[in-house]
Motif scaffolding. Structure first.
Motif, short mmCIF file in Angstrom:
data_model
loop_
_atom_site.label_atom_id
_atom_site.label_comp_id
_atom_site.label_asym_id
_atom_site.label_seq_id
_atom_site.Cartn_x
_atom_site.Cartn_y
_atom_site.Cartn_z
N UNK A 1 0.80 -1.23 0.00
CA UNK A 1 0.00 0.00 0.00
C UNK A 1 0.84 1.27 0.00
N UNK A 2 2.11 1.19 0.43
CA UNK A 2 2.89 2.43 0.50
C UNK A 2 4.19 2.38 -0.31
N UNK A 3 4.48 1.27 -0.97
CA UNK A 3 5.75 1.19 -1.69
C UNK A 3 5.68 2.00 -2.98
N UNK A 4 6.78 2.65 -3.33
CA UNK A 4 6.85 3.36 -4.62
C UNK A 4 6.89 2.34 -5.76
N UNK A 5 6.56 2.78 -6.95
CA UNK A 5 6.60 1.89 -8.11
C UNK A 5 8.05 1.62 -8.51
N UNK A 6 8.26 0.57 -9.28
CA UNK A 6 9.60 0.26 -9.76
C UNK A 6 10.12 1.36 -10.68
#
Length: 422
Positions: free
Chosen positions: A112-117
């Motif tokens: 839910x909070x991770x940035x995109x690759x």
């Protein structure tokens, strides 16, 4: 799974596993006010208010410590990741001219909070050589399989030289081997997660940390003891010997050294010199053939004082400086400094007189009052509880810069009869 697409899918699977394992934990707790930016005028307040980044203290090599806490990352729809990247660069811009260390606290990164690759790729490319050159070490705390999969994804674009700076740290206690752990700002939820991991490893609750009783300081001790102790044990001398010796050597040999106070030194060498001082043995900086060694020793001495040179009592007044009208700041700094106890005032004036000398050679050494303030601000003042928050740095740096640049004005009125100048 060898293609990038397969690895990305695997990374997502591993992150889901992490979330399942941490299901009973609460990584995104409320943000303690002492770790978040409270200044609504901050250019990146929308990001800084979450307390994701902290700059606190130095490691054993004299390098600035920057902490990134994943658990402080809000859900992606509540955070503009482009702004986050700009904020990271804005923060690093204050330190990239000096050696620095990054501590990445992985716990709390979730789907839910991770940035995109794509954001991570852009971030690595935008954090260019200017930022990477003086980044000397990266400690990844509580790594999981997700981290290892991500490493395989990014390995093709990460240089071998940069990869050698990376160290995985399974438990917080391992950080003590590399840096001053007590200076770190560790979120409570990360501490709880670490306890859970240690309990799982040993098959039971972690034993309480055994802290040996403090040993009384040696009569010759200089590091980790107060100014009054040093004075009492050195026949009433007002300027601690380690300070007078480093300043004297640097004044003679280092004023025109480019980047003086920005560079670090070998940790064991610094420890060996500290031991010599504490045992009352002579120290000759000539034998080390490195002007940055006495510079690190001076910073280390200030940082290890039980109470900062500017005292705990004045910390809040210093932080209020940023709210003072620019035209009144020099007078405000003068008033704050003049309220110091006499011994602290004499030692501070001695140090600032020297730093003013350093700044006068800034065309050659590249260390103007602003650059010196970034180095010395956090070594002159810190709170009685916890560490210096990122939001406190502007005030600390402005205050220190004024003391250096306007040295003659700030210290013009109060001249104790016993004062000593370099």
């Amino acid at each position: 799974m060898n293609s990038t697409g397969d690895l990305e899918q695997l990374a997502e699977i591993e992150l889901k596993k992490d979330e399942e394992e941490q299901a009973g934990e609460c990584p995104q707790a409320s943000i303690p006010t002492n770790t978040a930016c409270q200044d609504t005028s901050h250019p990146y307040y929308d990001v800084a208010r979450h307390g994701i980044l902290q700059v606190t203290g130095d490691d054993y090599y004299g390098r600035k410590l920057i902490i990134f806490s994943s658990c402080r990352m809000p859900p992606s729809h509540q955070l503009n990741h482009r702004r986050l990247l700009e904020y990271i660069k804005y923060t690093l811009d204050q330190y990239v001219e000096s050696d620095y260390t990054l501590v990445y606290l992985h716990y709390g990164l979730r789907s839910s909070n991770k940035p995109s690759l794509s954001w991570l790729r852009d971030a690595y490319r935008e954090i260019d050589r200017k930022y990477k050159k003086n980044l000397k070490a990266v400690y990844v705390v509580h790594p999981t399989n997700f981290i290892r999969v991500m490493w395989n994804i990014f390995k093709p674009i990460i240089s071998h030289k940069f990869g050698k700076k990376l160290t995985y740290v399974n438990y917080l206690a391992e950080l003590r081997n590399h840096l001053n752990y007590d200076q770190l700002t560790i979120p409570p939820e990360v501490l709880r997660h670490d306890e859970k991991l240690r309990a799982t490893k040993k098959g039971g609750p972690p034993p309480p940390v055994k802290v040996p009783p403090p040993r009384p300081p040696l009569p010759t001790q200089q590091f980790g003891v107060g100014l009054q102790y040093i004075r009492d044990k050195n026949k009433g001398v007002l300027i601690p010997p380690v300070m007078s010796q480093t300043v004297s050597y640097l004044k003679e040999k280092g004023l025109r050294t480019e980047g003086i106070f920005r560079r670090s030194a070998h940790v064991q060498l610094i420890k060996d010199i500290q031991k010599l001082y504490n045992q009352g043995k002579p120290v000759s900086f000539e034998q080390y053939a490195d002007i940055h060694v006495p510079a690190v020793i001076l910073k280390t001495f200030l940082r290890e004082l039980p109470e900062p040179l500017l005292t705990f009592a004045l910390y809040d007044q210093i932080l209020e400086l940023i709210r003072v009208e620019s035209s009144l700041r020099v007078a405000t700094c003068k008033s704050i400094v003049e309220s110091l106890p006499e011994h602290n005032y004499i030692v501070l004036k001695y140090l600032l007189c020297f730093l003013h000398m350093v700044s006068k050679e800034s065309l050659i050494n590249k260390m103007n009052p602003s650059n010196l303030a970034c180095v010395f601000g956090v070594n002159l003042a810190w709170p009685s509880q916890g560490s210096v928050s990122l939001s406190a740095l502007p005030s600390l740096n402005i205050f220190t810069e004024i003391l250096i640049e306007h040295y003659h004005m700030v210290f013009s009125t109060r001249s104790p009869p016993a004062e000593v100048l370099p």
